[in-house]
Each structure stands twice: as structure tokens, then as C-alpha cells.
Design a protein around this motif. Structure first.
Motif, short mmCIF file in Angstrom:
data_model
loop_
_atom_site.label_atom_id
_atom_site.label_comp_id
_atom_site.label_asym_id
_atom_site.label_seq_id
_atom_site.Cartn_x
_atom_site.Cartn_y
_atom_site.Cartn_z
N VAL A 31 1.01 -1.22 -0.25
CA VAL A 31 0.05 -0.01 0.05
C VAL A 31 0.92 1.24 -0.13
O VAL A 31 0.52 2.39 -0.66
N ARG A 32 2.04 1.32 0.79
CA ARG A 32 2.96 2.33 0.79
C ARG A 32 3.47 2.73 -0.56
O ARG A 32 3.57 4.04 -0.93
N ASP A 33 3.58 1.71 -1.59
CA ASP A 33 4.05 1.98 -2.88
C ASP A 33 3.04 2.54 -3.77
O ASP A 33 3.35 2.72 -5.01
N LEU A 34 1.73 2.10 -3.42
CA LEU A 34 0.45 2.66 -4.44
C LEU A 34 0.47 4.12 -4.43
O LEU A 34 0.56 5.04 -3.37
N PRO A 35 -0.05 4.82 -5.52
CA PRO A 35 -0.22 6.16 -5.47
C PRO A 35 -1.59 6.48 -4.75
O PRO A 35 -2.52 5.55 -4.61
N PRO A 36 -1.75 7.69 -4.36
CA PRO A 36 -3.00 8.02 -3.87
C PRO A 36 -4.18 7.59 -4.39
O PRO A 36 -4.27 7.87 -5.59
N GLY A 37 -5.20 6.95 -3.94
CA GLY A 37 -6.48 6.62 -4.77
C GLY A 37 -6.28 5.34 -5.42
O GLY A 37 -7.04 4.75 -6.12
N GLY A 38 -5.00 4.69 -5.31
CA GLY A 38 -4.73 3.45 -6.05
C GLY A 38 -5.37 2.22 -5.67
O GLY A 38 -6.03 2.33 -4.53
N LEU A 39 -5.83 1.47 -6.38
CA LEU A 39 -6.54 0.07 -6.09
C LEU A 39 -5.66 -1.03 -6.23
O LEU A 39 -4.79 -1.28 -7.03
N LEU A 40 -5.64 -1.62 -5.19
CA LEU A 40 -4.73 -2.97 -4.84
C LEU A 40 -5.96 -4.22 -4.61
O LEU A 40 -6.95 -4.09 -3.97
N LYS A 41 -5.53 -5.01 -5.23
CA LYS A 41 -6.14 -6.37 -5.00
C LYS A 41 -5.26 -7.40 -4.44
O LYS A 41 -4.04 -7.56 -4.71
N VAL A 42 -5.97 -8.03 -3.45
CA VAL A 42 -5.04 -9.00 -2.34
C VAL A 42 -5.70 -10.17 -2.46
O VAL A 42 -6.78 -10.55 -2.65
N ILE A 43 -4.90 -11.32 -2.67
CA ILE A 43 -5.28 -12.62 -2.98
C ILE A 43 -4.71 -13.11 -1.44
O ILE A 43 -3.37 -13.30 -1.24
N ALA A 44 -5.36 -13.97 -0.71
CA ALA A 44 -4.90 -14.51 0.70
C ALA A 44 -5.47 -15.93 0.86
O ALA A 44 -6.60 -16.11 0.29
N THR A 45 -4.83 -16.71 1.41
CA THR A 45 -5.59 -18.05 1.84
C THR A 45 -5.74 -18.35 3.34
O THR A 45 -6.23 -19.34 3.85
N ASP A 46 -5.35 -17.47 4.28
CA ASP A 46 -4.96 -17.33 5.65
C ASP A 46 -6.63 -16.69 6.04
O ASP A 46 -6.71 -15.71 6.02
N PRO A 47 -7.43 -17.77 6.80
CA PRO A 47 -8.72 -17.11 7.27
C PRO A 47 -8.51 -15.95 8.30
O PRO A 47 -9.45 -15.04 8.04
N SER A 48 -7.50 -15.77 9.00
CA SER A 48 -7.37 -14.48 9.64
C SER A 48 -7.35 -13.40 9.08
O SER A 48 -7.78 -12.10 9.50
N THR A 49 -7.06 -13.26 7.72
CA THR A 49 -7.34 -11.84 7.02
C THR A 49 -8.68 -11.50 6.76
O THR A 49 -8.94 -10.30 6.79
N ARG A 50 -9.61 -12.24 7.03
CA ARG A 50 -11.10 -11.76 7.11
C ARG A 50 -11.28 -10.76 8.20
O ARG A 50 -12.07 -9.77 7.99
N ARG A 51 -10.53 -10.87 9.24
CA ARG A 51 -10.60 -9.98 10.43
C ARG A 51 -9.34 -9.16 10.16
O ARG A 51 -9.67 -7.51 10.48
N ASP A 52 -7.90 -9.27 9.83
CA ASP A 52 -7.13 -8.45 9.80
C ASP A 52 -7.10 -7.36 8.84
O ASP A 52 -6.71 -6.16 9.06
N ILE A 53 -7.50 -7.60 7.44
CA ILE A 53 -7.41 -6.76 6.62
C ILE A 53 -8.42 -5.70 6.84
O ILE A 53 -8.34 -4.60 6.58
N PRO A 54 -9.52 -5.92 7.20
CA PRO A 54 -10.60 -4.84 7.43
C PRO A 54 -10.17 -3.94 8.62
O PRO A 54 -10.18 -2.59 8.27
N LYS A 55 -9.52 -4.53 9.68
CA LYS A 55 -9.03 -3.62 10.79
C LYS A 55 -7.83 -2.83 10.15
O LYS A 55 -7.81 -1.79 10.49
N PHE A 56 -7.14 -3.29 9.29
CA PHE A 56 -5.82 -2.71 8.55
C PHE A 56 -6.34 -1.34 7.91
O PHE A 56 -5.95 -0.20 8.17
N CYS A 57 -7.44 -1.62 7.12
CA CYS A 57 -7.96 -0.43 6.52
C CYS A 57 -8.65 0.97 7.27
O CYS A 57 -8.53 1.64 7.11
N VAL A 58 -9.32 0.11 8.33
CA VAL A 58 -10.07 1.19 9.21
C VAL A 58 -8.87 1.92 9.94
O VAL A 58 -8.91 3.13 10.17
N PHE A 59 -7.86 1.26 10.61
CA PHE A 59 -6.96 1.81 11.42
C PHE A 59 -6.14 2.67 10.44
O PHE A 59 -5.76 3.97 11.09
N LEU A 60 -5.75 2.60 9.31
CA LEU A 60 -5.11 3.35 8.34
C LEU A 60 -5.52 4.26 7.44
O LEU A 60 -5.14 5.11 6.91
#
Length: 83
Positions: A31-60
Motif C-alpha cells: 500500500v505504501r508504494d501505491l499512488p493515492p487513490g490506487g486500487l490494490l487487489k489482495v489474494i490470501a489463503t489465511d482465514p485470519s485475513t477476514r479479520r485483519d485486513i478490514p481492521k488494517f483498512c479502518v486503522f490506516l
């Protein structure tokens, strides 16, 4: 309207096979390397990302546009906040 898996994105993070905390650590760097407003697609297999990624987005202050699950693969589309 839900995003299509083929929605155009500015960058892709494939964190398949990685477990917590690696996907979120990689997400932070990508995300740090994306331009402002850039769209990132994330692919993950760890079920904990269902909790961690939304919290990451809210926090930052990034926007989680969509998240989906398909046979144990978790997909996320994140819009980087404008500076």
C-alpha cells in the motif's frame, strides 16, 4: 454493485500460502508504494485475513471496497486513501 474478480487494479498482492502476520505486513509495504487513490487487489489463503485486513483498512484510513471468498481463497480490493 459488487466488483468483478477481473476489476482493473493498479497492483496485486498474492499472499497465498502465507499465515498471520505475513499477509498484513506485506499489505502494509504494498500500500505504501501505491499512488493515492490506487486500487490494490489482495489474494490470501489465511482465514485470519477476514479479520485483519478490514481492521488494517479502518486503522490506516484506506477503503475496503469489496471482499469475497472462493473455495478457501480470500479476495480483497483496497483503495488507498488520498493524501
Amino acid at each position: 454493485m459488487p466488483l468483478s474478480p477481473d476489476t482493473l487494479h493498479d497492483d496485486l498482492l498474492d499472499a497465498s500460502g502465507l499465515n498471520c502476520p505475513e499477509p498484513v505486513m506485506m499489505l502494509h509495504n504494498k500500500v505504501r508504494d501505491l499512488p493515492p487513490g490506487g486500487l490494490l487487489k489482495v489474494i490470501a489463503t489465511d482465514p485470519s485475513t477476514r479479520r485483519d485486513i478490514p481492521k488494517f483498512c479502518v486503522f490506516l484510513g484506506h477503503e475496503l471496497l469489496e471482499q469475497a471468498e472462493d473455495a478457501g481463497t480470500y479476495l480483497y480490493w483496497i483503495r488507498k486513501k488520498a493524501d
